[in-house]
Design a protein around this motif. Structure first.
Motif, short mmCIF file in Angstrom:
data_model
loop_
_atom_site.label_atom_id
_atom_site.label_comp_id
_atom_site.label_asym_id
_atom_site.label_seq_id
_atom_site.Cartn_x
_atom_site.Cartn_y
_atom_site.Cartn_z
N GLU A 36 79.65 23.10 57.17
CA GLU A 36 79.58 24.23 58.10
C GLU A 36 78.59 25.28 57.60
O GLU A 36 77.77 25.79 58.36
CB GLU A 36 80.97 24.85 58.25
CG GLU A 36 81.04 26.00 59.23
CD GLU A 36 82.44 26.53 59.43
OE1 GLU A 36 82.69 27.15 60.48
OE2 GLU A 36 83.29 26.33 58.53
N ILE A 70 83.92 20.07 54.03
CA ILE A 70 83.90 20.68 55.36
C ILE A 70 83.21 22.04 55.32
O ILE A 70 82.38 22.36 56.17
CB ILE A 70 85.33 20.81 55.91
CG1 ILE A 70 85.93 19.43 56.16
CG2 ILE A 70 85.34 21.63 57.21
CD1 ILE A 70 87.36 19.45 56.61
N LEU A 100 81.27 32.38 55.10
CA LEU A 100 80.53 32.49 56.35
C LEU A 100 80.01 33.90 56.59
O LEU A 100 79.00 34.09 57.27
CB LEU A 100 81.43 32.07 57.52
CG LEU A 100 81.86 30.60 57.51
CD1 LEU A 100 82.69 30.28 58.74
CD2 LEU A 100 80.67 29.66 57.42
N ARG A 117 86.72 30.60 53.18
CA ARG A 117 85.84 30.26 54.30
C ARG A 117 85.30 31.52 54.96
O ARG A 117 84.11 31.61 55.27
CB ARG A 117 86.59 29.41 55.33
CG ARG A 117 85.78 29.09 56.59
CD ARG A 117 86.58 28.22 57.56
NE ARG A 117 85.79 27.94 58.75
CZ ARG A 117 85.78 28.71 59.84
NH1 ARG A 117 86.52 29.83 59.87
NH2 ARG A 117 85.03 28.40 60.88
N LEU A 124 76.82 20.30 60.59
CA LEU A 124 77.63 19.85 61.72
C LEU A 124 77.21 20.51 63.03
O LEU A 124 77.86 20.31 64.05
CB LEU A 124 79.12 20.14 61.46
CG LEU A 124 79.77 19.33 60.34
CD1 LEU A 124 81.21 19.80 60.11
CD2 LEU A 124 79.77 17.85 60.68
N SER A 125 76.13 21.26 63.00
CA SER A 125 75.71 21.98 64.21
C SER A 125 75.33 21.03 65.35
O SER A 125 75.43 21.40 66.52
CB SER A 125 74.54 22.91 63.89
OG SER A 125 73.45 22.17 63.37
N ASP A 169 81.85 24.94 66.95
CA ASP A 169 82.95 25.61 66.26
C ASP A 169 83.64 24.58 65.37
O ASP A 169 84.29 23.66 65.86
CB ASP A 169 83.94 26.19 67.27
CG ASP A 169 85.11 26.91 66.60
OD1 ASP A 169 85.05 27.11 65.36
OD2 ASP A 169 86.07 27.26 67.30
N THR A 170 83.46 24.73 64.06
CA THR A 170 84.04 23.76 63.13
C THR A 170 85.34 24.26 62.49
O THR A 170 85.89 23.58 61.63
CB THR A 170 83.03 23.42 62.02
OG1 THR A 170 82.54 24.63 61.44
CG2 THR A 170 81.87 22.62 62.58
N GLU A 171 85.81 25.43 62.91
CA GLU A 171 87.06 25.93 62.36
C GLU A 171 88.23 24.97 62.58
O GLU A 171 89.06 24.79 61.69
CB GLU A 171 87.40 27.31 62.95
CG GLU A 171 88.66 27.91 62.35
CD GLU A 171 88.92 29.32 62.85
OE1 GLU A 171 89.94 29.91 62.44
OE2 GLU A 171 88.11 29.85 63.64
#
Length: 238
Positions: free
Chosen positions: A199, A195, A105, A101, A204-205, A210-212
């Motif tokens: 992200e 997931i 990112l 991840r 998912l914005s 914060d999708t962590e």
């Protein structure tokens, strides 16, 4: 091979590396669709005809770049795994998933290229390129291996609602890997990728900045289903 041949081969490799570096710079600056052989030749001070001696077509360059990126993210995950003193397979999986991840990112355009849909006109070559298939398999293997160790230790949980016989029939090339391991790997990767992709691509914005926590919740759910010691129900190789 003569010294002259060695020098020529080294020069060829350096030039090809430089070509791929320019392609990656284009990718980072403007996205996968911006990669252009003509622009690379111009920036390198080469003619298009000279460039084609190193890269026969755009799709070949994109495949080369995808192969390198698969290797890069695998090496990053391996380094994170090896830097952690805890050798428990579950811990290794969590560490590598977090590094995946982090890398994705930090390298969104590159991650989009290898984890998103293939570029139009290139997708048909993905399955035909042995180097890319090998790089993809090596990347997957670093996650498969800890799961295989869990299976061998009798700690890998069964996957509910999955018909293993039907799955095995749909995966004629899964080789010597136990179908139980294949099932856990595929179902776990599907959830994790879902997931991460949401992200990565900003899906998912609208719901969260914060999708962590969602990613960590999925990791926690995976870890929670794995027993600390062997259980009779999960022991498959005795």
């Amino acid at each position: 091979m003569s010294d002259t041949s060695h020098r020529r081969e080294r020069q060829r490799e350096r030039t090809l590396t430089e070509i791929k570096d320019f392609a990656r710079a284009q990718l980072v600056a403007s996205g996968p669709a911006s990669i252009s052989l003509r622009a690379i030749a111009r920036d390198m001070g080469m003619t298009a005809a000279a460039l084609y001696r190193y890269v026969p077509a755009l799709d070949a360059l994109v495949i080369e770049l995808c192969t390198d990126l698969h290797n890069e993210v695998r090496i990053a995950c391996e380094a994170a795994r090896d830097a952690d003193p805890d050798t428990d397979p579950v811990r290794q999986l969590l560490v590598m998933a977090r590094e995946l991840r982090r890398w994705a990112l930090a390298h969104r355009p590159e991650a989009t290229l290898i984890f998103g849909p293939p570029l139009p006109g290139v997708e048909q070559f993905h399955q035909q390129c042995e180097d890319l298939q090998c790089a993809g398999a090596q990347f997957g293997q670093i996650f498969v291996q800890p799961m295989l160790e869990l299976w061998q230790a009798g700690r890998l949980p069964a996957v509910p609602h999955v018909d293993l016989d039907r799955l095995a029939g749909a995966l004629p090339a899964h080789g010597e890997l136990p179908i139980e391991v294949t099932a856990v790997f595929l179902t776990s990767w599907t959830r994790l990728y879902g997931i991460l992709a949401a992200e990565l691509f900003g899906q998912l914005s609208w719901a969260a900045t914060d999708t962590e926590p969602l990613f960590e919740a999925e990791l926690a759910s995976f870890a929670a289903q794995i027993p600390a010691t062997a259980t009779p129900a999960s022991r498959r190789n005795s």
